[in-house]
Design a protein around this motif. Structure first.
Motif, PDB file in Angstrom:
ATOM      1  N   GLU A 180       1.045  -1.098   0.017  1.00  0.00           N
ATOM      2  CA  GLU A 180      -0.525  -0.366   0.489  1.00  0.00           C
ATOM      3  C   GLU A 180       0.328   1.353   0.098  1.00  0.00           C
ATOM      4  O   GLU A 180       0.671   2.016  -0.718  1.00  0.00           O
ATOM      5  CB  GLU A 180      -0.701   0.694   1.202  1.00  0.00           C
ATOM      6  CG  GLU A 180      -0.721   0.137   2.916  1.00  0.00           C
ATOM      7  CD  GLU A 180      -0.525  -1.756   2.989  1.00  0.00           C
ATOM      8  OE1 GLU A 180      -0.583  -1.582   4.193  1.00  0.00           O
ATOM      9  OE2 GLU A 180      -0.423  -2.416   2.382  1.00  0.00           O
ATOM     10  N   ARG A 224       3.708   1.415  -1.296  1.00  0.00           N
ATOM     11  CA  ARG A 224       4.191   1.908  -2.741  1.00  0.00           C
ATOM     12  C   ARG A 224       3.484   2.215  -3.634  1.00  0.00           C
ATOM     13  O   ARG A 224       3.697   3.162  -4.542  1.00  0.00           O
ATOM     14  CB  ARG A 224       4.456   0.463  -2.965  1.00  0.00           C
ATOM     15  CG  ARG A 224       5.292  -0.051  -5.024  1.00  0.00           C
ATOM     16  CD  ARG A 224       5.766  -1.461  -4.988  1.00  0.00           C
ATOM     17  NE  ARG A 224       6.328  -1.250  -6.352  1.00  0.00           N
ATOM     18  CZ  ARG A 224       6.532  -2.073  -7.061  1.00  0.00           C
ATOM     19  NH1 ARG A 224       7.858  -2.724  -6.262  1.00  0.00           N
ATOM     20  NH2 ARG A 224       6.798  -1.727  -8.740  1.00  0.00           N
ATOM     21  N   GLN A 225       1.980   1.413  -3.559  1.00  0.00           N
ATOM     22  CA  GLN A 225       1.058   2.327  -4.390  1.00  0.00           C
ATOM     23  C   GLN A 225       0.947   3.566  -4.055  1.00  0.00           C
ATOM     24  O   GLN A 225       0.553   3.878  -5.188  1.00  0.00           O
ATOM     25  CB  GLN A 225      -0.318   0.920  -4.152  1.00  0.00           C
ATOM     26  CG  GLN A 225      -1.596   1.560  -5.000  1.00  0.00           C
ATOM     27  CD  GLN A 225      -1.107   1.266  -6.992  1.00  0.00           C
ATOM     28  OE1 GLN A 225      -0.314   0.502  -6.564  1.00  0.00           O
ATOM     29  NE2 GLN A 225      -1.511   2.181  -7.561  1.00  0.00           N
ATOM     30  N   ARG A 226       0.699   4.130  -2.763  1.00  0.00           N
ATOM     31  CA  ARG A 226       1.141   5.728  -2.800  1.00  0.00           C
ATOM     32  C   ARG A 226       1.418   6.537  -3.025  1.00  0.00           C
ATOM     33  O   ARG A 226       0.997   7.692  -3.876  1.00  0.00           O
ATOM     34  CB  ARG A 226       0.491   5.619  -1.350  1.00  0.00           C
ATOM     35  CG  ARG A 226       0.214   7.053  -1.181  1.00  0.00           C
ATOM     36  CD  ARG A 226       0.408   7.371   0.971  1.00  0.00           C
ATOM     37  NE  ARG A 226       0.557   8.787   0.971  1.00  0.00           N
ATOM     38  CZ  ARG A 226       1.168   9.536   1.863  1.00  0.00           C
ATOM     39  NH1 ARG A 226       1.630   9.031   3.169  1.00  0.00           N
ATOM     40  NH2 ARG A 226       0.487  10.609   2.145  1.00  0.00           N
ATOM     41  N   CYS A 227       2.372   5.871  -3.263  1.00  0.00           N
ATOM     42  CA  CYS A 227       3.526   7.080  -3.896  1.00  0.00           C
ATOM     43  C   CYS A 227       3.715   7.059  -5.337  1.00  0.00           C
ATOM     44  O   CYS A 227       4.008   7.723  -6.758  1.00  0.00           O
ATOM     45  CB  CYS A 227       5.350   6.234  -3.425  1.00  0.00           C
ATOM     46  SG  CYS A 227       5.633   5.946  -2.035  1.00  0.00           S
ATOM     47  N   LEU A 228       3.278   5.366  -6.473  1.00  0.00           N
ATOM     48  CA  LEU A 228       3.311   5.630  -7.660  1.00  0.00           C
ATOM     49  C   LEU A 228       1.957   6.684  -8.448  1.00  0.00           C
ATOM     50  O   LEU A 228       1.539   7.377  -8.833  1.00  0.00           O
ATOM     51  CB  LEU A 228       2.760   4.533  -8.127  1.00  0.00           C
ATOM     52  CG  LEU A 228       3.858   3.150  -8.001  1.00  0.00           C
ATOM     53  CD1 LEU A 228       3.597   1.972  -8.483  1.00  0.00           C
ATOM     54  CD2 LEU A 228       5.282   3.861  -8.402  1.00  0.00           C
ATOM     55  N   ASP A 229       0.637   6.460  -6.604  1.00  0.00           N
ATOM     56  CA  ASP A 229      -0.520   7.552  -7.150  1.00  0.00           C
ATOM     57  C   ASP A 229      -0.253   8.903  -7.131  1.00  0.00           C
ATOM     58  O   ASP A 229      -0.267   9.847  -8.126  1.00  0.00           O
ATOM     59  CB  ASP A 229      -1.398   7.183  -6.567  1.00  0.00           C
ATOM     60  CG  ASP A 229      -2.154   6.223  -6.721  1.00  0.00           C
ATOM     61  OD1 ASP A 229      -2.200   5.589  -7.423  1.00  0.00           O
ATOM     62  OD2 ASP A 229      -2.645   5.095  -5.310  1.00  0.00           O
ATOM     63  N   LEU A 230       0.774   8.765  -6.288  1.00  0.00           N
ATOM     64  CA  LEU A 230       0.997  10.681  -5.616  1.00  0.00           C
ATOM     65  C   LEU A 230       2.160  11.281  -7.031  1.00  0.00           C
ATOM     66  O   LEU A 230       1.623  12.634  -7.650  1.00  0.00           O
ATOM     67  CB  LEU A 230       2.425  11.128  -4.871  1.00  0.00           C
ATOM     68  CG  LEU A 230       1.402  10.634  -3.494  1.00  0.00           C
ATOM     69  CD1 LEU A 230       2.326  10.989  -2.075  1.00  0.00           C
ATOM     70  CD2 LEU A 230       0.194  11.614  -3.171  1.00  0.00           C
ATOM     71  N   HIS A 231       3.197  10.116  -7.796  1.00  0.00           N
ATOM     72  CA  HIS A 231       3.533  10.699  -8.900  1.00  0.00           C
ATOM     73  C   HIS A 231       2.939  10.913  -9.626  1.00  0.00           C
ATOM     74  O   HIS A 231       3.219  11.527 -11.292  1.00  0.00           O
ATOM     75  CB  HIS A 231       4.758   9.335  -9.018  1.00  0.00           C
ATOM     76  CG  HIS A 231       5.618   9.263 -10.472  1.00  0.00           C
ATOM     77  ND1 HIS A 231       5.293   8.999 -11.856  1.00  0.00           N
ATOM     78  CD2 HIS A 231       6.705  10.248 -10.809  1.00  0.00           C
ATOM     79  CE1 HIS A 231       6.241   8.751 -12.565  1.00  0.00           C
ATOM     80  NE2 HIS A 231       6.768  10.392 -11.821  1.00  0.00           N
ATOM     81  N   ALA A 232       1.771   9.753 -10.331  1.00  0.00           N
ATOM     82  CA  ALA A 232       1.026   9.509 -10.884  1.00  0.00           C
ATOM     83  C   ALA A 232       0.242  11.438 -11.330  1.00  0.00           C
ATOM     84  O   ALA A 232      -0.914  11.688 -12.347  1.00  0.00           O
ATOM     85  CB  ALA A 232      -0.169   9.046 -11.704  1.00  0.00           C
ATOM     86  N   GLN A 233      -0.056  12.153 -10.291  1.00  0.00           N
ATOM     87  CA  GLN A 233      -0.917  13.312  -9.862  1.00  0.00           C
ATOM     88  C   GLN A 233       0.342  14.780  -9.909  1.00  0.00           C
ATOM     89  O   GLN A 233      -0.063  15.331  -9.892  1.00  0.00           O
ATOM     90  CB  GLN A 233      -0.830  13.488  -8.567  1.00  0.00           C
ATOM     91  CG  GLN A 233      -2.692  12.377  -8.224  1.00  0.00           C
ATOM     92  CD  GLN A 233      -2.749  12.572  -6.158  1.00  0.00           C
ATOM     93  OE1 GLN A 233      -1.978  13.396  -5.631  1.00  0.00           O
ATOM     94  NE2 GLN A 233      -3.379  10.930  -5.717  1.00  0.00           N
ATOM     95  N   THR A 267       5.682  10.852   2.939  1.00  0.00           N
ATOM     96  CA  THR A 267       5.518   9.312   2.325  1.00  0.00           C
ATOM     97  C   THR A 267       6.911   8.753   3.384  1.00  0.00           C
ATOM     98  O   THR A 267       6.913   7.255   4.722  1.00  0.00           O
ATOM     99  CB  THR A 267       5.638   8.419   1.882  1.00  0.00           C
ATOM    100  OG1 THR A 267       7.047   8.379   0.614  1.00  0.00           O
ATOM    101  CG2 THR A 267       4.301   8.898   0.688  1.00  0.00           C
TER     102      THR A 267
END
Length: 313
Positions: free
Chosen positions: A268, A270-279, A290
């Motif tokens: 979870e 790792r997924q949060r970090c990827l979501d922030l990057h996508a934003q 994080t």
């Protein structure tokens, strides 16, 4: 155990032998009596046969024993004393040894013991050919059995602290009756048959007890440590590392910890970090939000992009 039994020596011996020679004579008489009782049966056996087997005079036997019943009860007293030694040795062993090994060693100890004339005679005669008059001299035997049940029940609760006292005592009584119900008839058969029955007893006891006191139920502090490489239990403590106990296997030399911390970040995070990057949030800002090192986030992004390329291809 014999000290608390109604089968005390003052009810079986006319007089106590004081010298070593007298004690040896009594021991010789008891062994001879056990052999004669086993061969001829208590009812048919005579004092003369016992004297002949012991290579002593009939009068020498009467110096110590008033009759055959007194001799048999002396055998029973000795049987209780010897079984107490077996039990004491069993409970002196480590509580966390594997259940199958403990059961096997316990049954093997009795299997060896019952090859001797005294226990063989006592068990066969007492359980299969009851002797009139014995009940008046064994009024304390149920109490002794109860003590044995409770001792085993306590052992069960040490292996499984969640086991209730009532359940542990029930397990103990049933386990005892399994053994007592099978062993007497076994002793009258040949060795091959006896060994086959002993093997079956081990399997039955393990199957019955394992769900309640199996190795998986041991308290964490008592669980048997095994080498992850060779599965040996010859393990020794070898200092501490970052607050964790370190062990070394005496068999293969492998060093390992009692527990390991899972490496890496949870999925979870790792997924949060990827979501922030996508934003569109920068790597440094993701690190501040994080706590994950920015280089780690960059690697995750690269890995994700690489997978995307492979899928498109």
């Amino acid at each position: 155990m014999s000290k608390s039994s109604s089968l005390s020596s003052d009810k079986t011996l006319r007089r106590q032998p004081q010298q070593q020679r007298g004690k040896q004579r009594v021991e010789k008489i008891l062994i001879a009596a056990a052999e004669v009782f086993a061969e001829a049966g208590f009812a048919a056996a005579t004092i003369q046969q016992i004297a002949d087997r012991a290579n002593t005079a009939v009068g020498s036997i009467y110096q110590f024993f008033p009759d055959k019943l007194a001799i048999f009860n002396a055998l029973f007293v000795e049987h209780l004393r010897l079984t107490e030694c077996i039990e004491a040795d069993f409970f002196a062993q480590k509580i966390d040894r594997p259940l199958d090994r403990g059961i096997s060693e316990y049954i093997d100890a009795y299997a060896i013991y019952f090859e001797e004339p005294i226990p063989r005679c006592v068990v066969v005669q007492y359980y299969l050919q009851p002797i009139g008059g014995m009940e008046t001299m064994m009024t304390d035997l149920p109490n002794l059995q109860s003590i044995s049940y409770k001792r085993h029940a306590n052992f069960y609760r040490q292996r499984n602290p969640n086991l209730s006292e009532a359940k542990s005592e029930l397990l103990s009584e049933v386990a005892h009756n399994i053994v007592q119900g099978l062993v007497p008839n076994t002793l009258r058969r040949d060795e091959k048959y006896r060994q086959a029955i002993y093997a079956e007893i081990k399997d039955v006891l393990y199957g019955y007890l394992n769900p309640h006191i199996g190795d998986h139920l041991l308290p964490v502090s008592n669980q048997l440590m095994m080498c992850p490489d060779c599965q040996s239990d010859r393990i020794a403590k070898n200092g501490r590392q970052q607050g964790k106990q370190r062990y070394i296997c005496r068999g293969c030399g492998r060093q390992f910890l009692d527990r390991y911390t899972q490496r890496g970040y949870p999925l979870e995070v790792r997924q949060r970090c990827l979501d922030l990057h996508a934003q569109g949030i920068g790597f440094r800002e993701i690190e501040r939000q994080t706590g994950v090192d920015c280089n780690t986030v960059i690697n995750w992004v690269k890995s994700l992009e690489l997978k995307s390329v492979e899928i498109e291809a």
